[in-house]
Design a protein around this motif. Structure first.
Motif, short mmCIF file in Angstrom:
data_model
loop_
_atom_site.label_atom_id
_atom_site.label_comp_id
_atom_site.label_asym_id
_atom_site.label_seq_id
_atom_site.Cartn_x
_atom_site.Cartn_y
_atom_site.Cartn_z
N GLY A 1 0.76 -1.24 0.00
CA GLY A 1 0.00 0.00 0.00
C GLY A 1 0.80 1.29 0.00
N ARG A 2 2.11 1.22 0.21
CA ARG A 2 2.92 2.44 0.27
C ARG A 2 3.90 2.45 -0.91
N THR A 3 4.11 3.62 -1.44
CA THR A 3 5.10 3.75 -2.51
C THR A 3 5.77 5.10 -2.43
N ARG A 4 6.91 5.17 -3.04
CA ARG A 4 7.65 6.43 -3.17
C ARG A 4 8.01 6.56 -4.65
N PHE A 5 7.78 7.76 -5.17
CA PHE A 5 8.15 8.03 -6.55
C PHE A 5 8.66 9.45 -6.64
N LYS A 6 9.26 9.77 -7.76
CA LYS A 6 9.85 11.10 -7.94
C LYS A 6 9.07 11.88 -8.99
N VAL A 7 8.92 13.17 -8.72
CA VAL A 7 8.33 14.09 -9.68
C VAL A 7 9.33 15.22 -9.91
N GLU A 8 9.39 15.69 -11.14
CA GLU A 8 10.31 16.77 -11.48
C GLU A 8 9.52 18.01 -11.85
N VAL A 9 9.94 19.14 -11.28
CA VAL A 9 9.30 20.42 -11.61
C VAL A 9 10.36 21.40 -12.08
N ALA A 10 9.97 22.29 -12.98
CA ALA A 10 10.92 23.22 -13.59
C ALA A 10 11.28 24.38 -12.67
#
Length: 76
Positions: A4-13
């Motif tokens: 049920g848990r996850t970690r992911f990456k998001v990129e912002v400018a």
């Protein structure tokens, strides 16, 4: 995604305040991660998905300008 848990990456400018929406493949928002400040570049996001049934989901990061980042999550 497992347990049920996850970690992911998001990129912002640029530094921005944004929320993340988790959508099913029909485009319906099934969960929203509350708005927070994301720094320019890569940001790690941890989310609890225990309420979601096993399936493929999409996510989108939305700031004041609109859609910023999209991706895919697989809940097992």
């Amino acid at each position: 995604v497992t347990d049920g848990r996850t970690r992911f990456k998001v990129e912002v400018a640029e530094d921005t305040e944004a929320s993340i929406e988790i959508l099913n493949l029909n485009g319906q928002v099934v969960q929203t991660i509350p708005s927070r400040i994301y720094s320019e570049g890569l940001n790690s996001v941890e989310v609890n998905l225990t309420d979601l049934t096993p399936a493929v989901y999409l996510y989108r990061l939305v700031n004041y300008r609109g859609l910023s980042t999209t991706g895919k999550l697989v809940v097992q």
